[in-house]
Write an enzyme that holds these catalytic residues in place. Structure first.
Site, mmCIF file in Angstrom:
data_model
loop_
_atom_site.group_PDB
_atom_site.id
_atom_site.type_symbol
_atom_site.label_atom_id
_atom_site.label_comp_id
_atom_site.label_asym_id
_atom_site.label_seq_id
_atom_site.Cartn_x
_atom_site.Cartn_y
_atom_site.Cartn_z
ATOM 1 N N ASP A 446 0.839 -1.198 0.000
ATOM 2 C CA ASP A 446 0.000 0.000 0.000
ATOM 3 C C ASP A 446 0.875 1.250 0.000
ATOM 4 O O ASP A 446 2.065 1.198 0.345
ATOM 5 C CB ASP A 446 -0.846 -0.040 1.290
ATOM 6 C CG ASP A 446 -2.114 0.795 1.209
ATOM 7 O OD1 ASP A 446 -2.261 1.581 0.265
ATOM 8 O OD2 ASP A 446 -2.945 0.654 2.124
ATOM 9 N N ASP A 509 -11.301 1.563 -1.811
ATOM 10 C CA ASP A 509 -11.762 1.359 -0.437
ATOM 11 C C ASP A 509 -13.277 1.499 -0.362
ATOM 12 O O ASP A 509 -13.878 1.220 0.670
ATOM 13 C CB ASP A 509 -11.110 2.374 0.514
ATOM 14 C CG ASP A 509 -9.699 1.958 0.896
ATOM 15 O OD1 ASP A 509 -9.302 0.815 0.609
ATOM 16 O OD2 ASP A 509 -8.974 2.791 1.491
HETATM 17 C C1 GLA Z 1 -5.495 1.941 2.687
HETATM 18 C C2 GLA Z 1 -6.014 0.713 1.955
HETATM 19 C C3 GLA Z 1 -6.961 -0.034 2.856
HETATM 20 C C4 GLA Z 1 -6.260 -0.432 4.133
HETATM 21 C C5 GLA Z 1 -5.711 0.806 4.822
HETATM 22 C C6 GLA Z 1 -4.846 0.442 6.005
HETATM 23 O O1 GLA Z 1 -6.480 2.902 2.839
HETATM 24 O O2 GLA Z 1 -6.653 1.067 0.767
HETATM 25 O O3 GLA Z 1 -7.452 -1.182 2.198
HETATM 26 O O4 GLA Z 1 -5.234 -1.333 3.835
HETATM 27 O O5 GLA Z 1 -4.916 1.585 3.933
HETATM 28 O O6 GLA Z 1 -4.354 1.536 6.666
#
Ligand code: GLA
Length: 715
Positions: A446, A509
């Protein structure tokens, strides 16, 4: 397969299965674009007359549709290359200096002998997909340093005006929002300036003239690059449209020492004379071939939405047991397992296992997950560091910063300067150590903030992405069976650059199953379904507060590579049993979903249905959604025409027992069942391929958030 490159030394033809791309060295010595469209085998018949100026204000060099125009002379459209020479001038004239053909690759060498700058234009046929990859390399062949200020991957000339441009806009939680815009005089510019994410626009262009899913001309191109890009579409005053895409010249300068070169990202281009569906099919297959690992993707569980940072060994084991019971194949621990990570403020960079949460390390959890028959995955955000961490205390010099100025945080974090070899080594080691010490099958990689305060080095936007890809590739080499998911604050890493180096993409998300249909539909224009991760999460949805039935949530997520993010501890036995049945169904049909042709079906109804078909061999899967039934259309039974079937074949259509159900009141009013006479759920029906393709499959849904999956198989 079926392609060839023809060249008589002055006219070059790149022939795929059904298209030709033709350019020539013109009488002025410039590499002039001539044609791109349906196949024309004999390129000898293309006239290459000397061009005449329109007026003294529209000189020949400006009018000439050059394959790779460089800044300088009478060239006032967007140029593909701008270089500052040692004397401070920016004047280049690129003449053809040579060419070579090697199998399905053509190399044209352009050269400015005075400035001693070379440009290699590479073209590679992907003949069976009617695609051409092209990329450009600029080389300093002189004795003094030069600075590249702008470098596109290619310029495309389309002999038409009044085209329509398609791309996506968006932001976190609202990725892949498709927009279409009429091209007229002036320019359309889409770009990325943040260094790390493509939420806001995506690195491709699609230009069409009145095309639909199955008809009309579409010209398209997509970069293999997830860094700063710029795409300019410009309608000229001379009856054509230019599209140019490549590295963004925003805050960009790349110094080339004598002998050094800079390569622009690979651009894949194609033309379809049969609409958007054919474009998507070719790009999907292109994307699947880029993907390093062709294994069918497992159904994963991820507790991010259910637990956020509150992960610990016991609670994850509890979830893992429930996940295994519903048929999950890959259990992924998201954020919160490392350092002092209890929220967004701390932890990033300290990639040791948090001892309070995992007193005996990760191994007991991994053992349990494996004993339950699942694979194990884990989250990293390797490019970032929080200020309170041990890493930052030890290496404050490792972040992007401007000496003397306070460094700004976003999501309470800095970004590591990945262009530094020590940082690259640290990032590689952090992940490699964990993967070497534990049997880990999956990494979610990420990044949650853009690059800012980039310091003095204006090449770092590109160098960061190059370094990122190099570290990921190195990890693949060391751990070839580990799948690595590309994520940037949700769906900020959706591009062919990511697909060349990562194995999956996290799409958004935004897990609201209704909004996800929009995101997934836009995604499907360009990128392969096999890489599209989609999760089923709890209701009310954490962002939209929408309450959508589990069935619709599963159906929406089953359109991609299925994942589950529900709090399984809160789910009832009945809900978990329902989850298990969808997962079981997904496993039966996922080869068709992940590897089949994908069609966005035409909806011939006034109600708000959405329908999609996947086709692999003699099997098809059709998803139909009705997010909201409109008053007045309850009795309407829409038909969805399928594609790609054998007209003379007989197909069995199986429903999953939902479909249209008539209420007692409807029955008392004589309301119709499905027009095929069989309310869904009453067992399979049989139809010919031509009936399903021309008359269509009748599916009637009622209520809100109604959905169904139909399996269609030739018998
Ligand atoms: C990002 C990702 C999420 C999750 C968060 C964790 O927003 O898109 O899926 O992994 O970070 O902090």
């Amino acid at each position: 397969m079926g392609g060839n490159i023809s060249s008589d030394g002055s006219v070059f033809g790149l022939h795929t299965r059904a298209t030709s791309y033709v350019f020539a060295v013109d009488p002025a010595g410039l590499l002039r674009h001539l044609y791109w469209g349906p196949s024309i085998g004999d390129v000898g018949q293309f006239p290459v007359p000397a061009l005449a100026e329109v007026s003294t204000n529209d000189p020949v060099a400006h009018l000439t549709p050059q394959e790779f125009p460089a800044h300088g002379g009478f060239r006032y459209f967007e140029t593909a290359l701008r270089v500052v020479l040692a004397d401070g001038s920016r004047e280049l004239r690129l003449d053809v200096a040579g060419h070579s053909v090697d199998g399905d690759e053509l190399l044209i060498n352009l050269r400015d002998s005075y400035a001693e700058v070379d440009v290699d234009l590479h073209y590679r046929l992907i003949a069976d997909l009617d695609l051409i990859e092209r990329w450009a390399v600029v080389r300093n062949s002189g004795v003094a340093p030069i600075t590249v200020e702008a470098l596109a991957s290619g310029q495309i000339h389309i002999p038409a005006t009044d085209l329509r441009f398609t791309n996506v806009h968006g932001h976190w939680n609202a990725e892949q929002q498709q927009f279409q815009q009429q091209v007229s005089y002036g320019k359309i510019v889409t770009e990325m300036r943040r260094g790390t994410s493509t939420h806001h626009h995506n690195p491709y262009f699609i230009l069409d003239s009145g095309a639909g899913e199955h008809h009309g001309d579409v010209w398209f191109g997509a970069l293999n690059y997830g860094g700063n890009f710029k795409c300019v579409v410009e309608q000229t005053q001379y009856g054509s449209t230019l599209a140019q895409i490549g590295l963004n010249d925003y805050d960009f300068a790349f110094v080339l020492a004598p002998g050094d070169e800079l390569r622009a990202p690979t651009l894949v281009i194609g033309h379809s004379d049969s609409g958007f569906a054919a474009m998507s099919h070719r790009l999907h297959e292109y994307g699947r071939r880029l993907m390093r690992d062709d294994r069918i993707r497992p159904v994963l569980y991820n507790s991010w939405e259910a637990a956020t940072f509150s992960v610990n060994c016991d609670s994850q084991i509890e979830l893992a047991r429930k996940a295994a019971q519903i048929g999950i194949e890959l259990f992924v621990v998201d954020d919160g397992w490392f350092g002092q990570r209890h929220g967004i403020f701390d932890g990033l960079g300290d990639w040791y296992v948090n001892e309070e949460k995992f007193p005996d390390g990760l191994q007991p959890l991994i053992d349990e997950v494996h004993a339950l028959g699942m694979q194990f995955g884990i989250w990293f955000e390797p490019e970032s560091v929080n200020p309170p961490t041990e890493l930052y205390a030890q290496h404050p010099e490792w972040i992007y910063q401007v000496p003397g100025r306070a460094s700004e945080v976003s999501r309470e974090q800095y970004l590591l300067n990945l262009t530094l070899p020590d940082v690259q080594e640290f990032v590689f080691r952090s992940i490699d150590d964990l993967l070497s010490r534990h049997p880990i099958d999956y990494v979610k990689w990420d990044v949650n903030r853009p690059i800012a305060q980039a310091g003095t080095e204006r090449s770092l936007w590109k160098r960061h992405i190059d370094a990122l890809y190099a570290v990921v590739d190195r990890l693949h080499e060391a751990h070839p069976n580990v799948l690595i998911e590309g994520c940037a604050s949700g769906g900020g890493r959706i591009d062919f650059g990511t697909l060349r180096h990562f194995d999956d993409v996290w799409t958004s998300d935004n897990t609201d199953a209704y909004e996800r249909l929009t995101v997934q539909r836009s995604y499907s224009f360009v990128y392969p379904i096999k890489a599209m991760r989609a999760w089923v999460t709890d209701v009310p949805n954490f962002m939209s507060q929408r309450i959508i039935p589990l069935r619709f949530r599963f159906h929406s997520a089953m359109m991609g590579t299925l994942g589950v993010g529900l709090d399984l501890n809160e789910a009832s036995d009945a809900e978990r049993a329902e989850c298990a049945s969808y997962i079981e169904q997904y496993k039966q049909i996922r080869d068709v979903i992940q590897e089949g042709l994908f069609f966005r079906l035409r909806v011939q109804t006034s109600n708000d249905y959405q329908a999609f078909q996947y086709l692999l061999g003699d099997r098809s899967v059709v998803f139909v959604f009705l997010p909201q039934t409109k008053i007045g259309f309850h009795g309407e039974t829409p038909r969805f025409r399928l594609h790609g079937l054998d007209p003379q074949g007989t197909y069995e259509v199986r429903t999953d027992g939902s479909g249209s159900q008539r209420s007692k009141v409807q029955e008392s009013m004589g309301a119709a069942a499905d027009s095929d006479g069989a309310p869904a759920g009453d067992g399979p029906t049989r139809h010919s391929g031509e009936y399903l393709m021309h008359h269509g499959l009748s599916v009637r849904l009622v209520g809100d958030y109604a959905s169904t999956i139909l399996e269609v198989e030739q018998i």
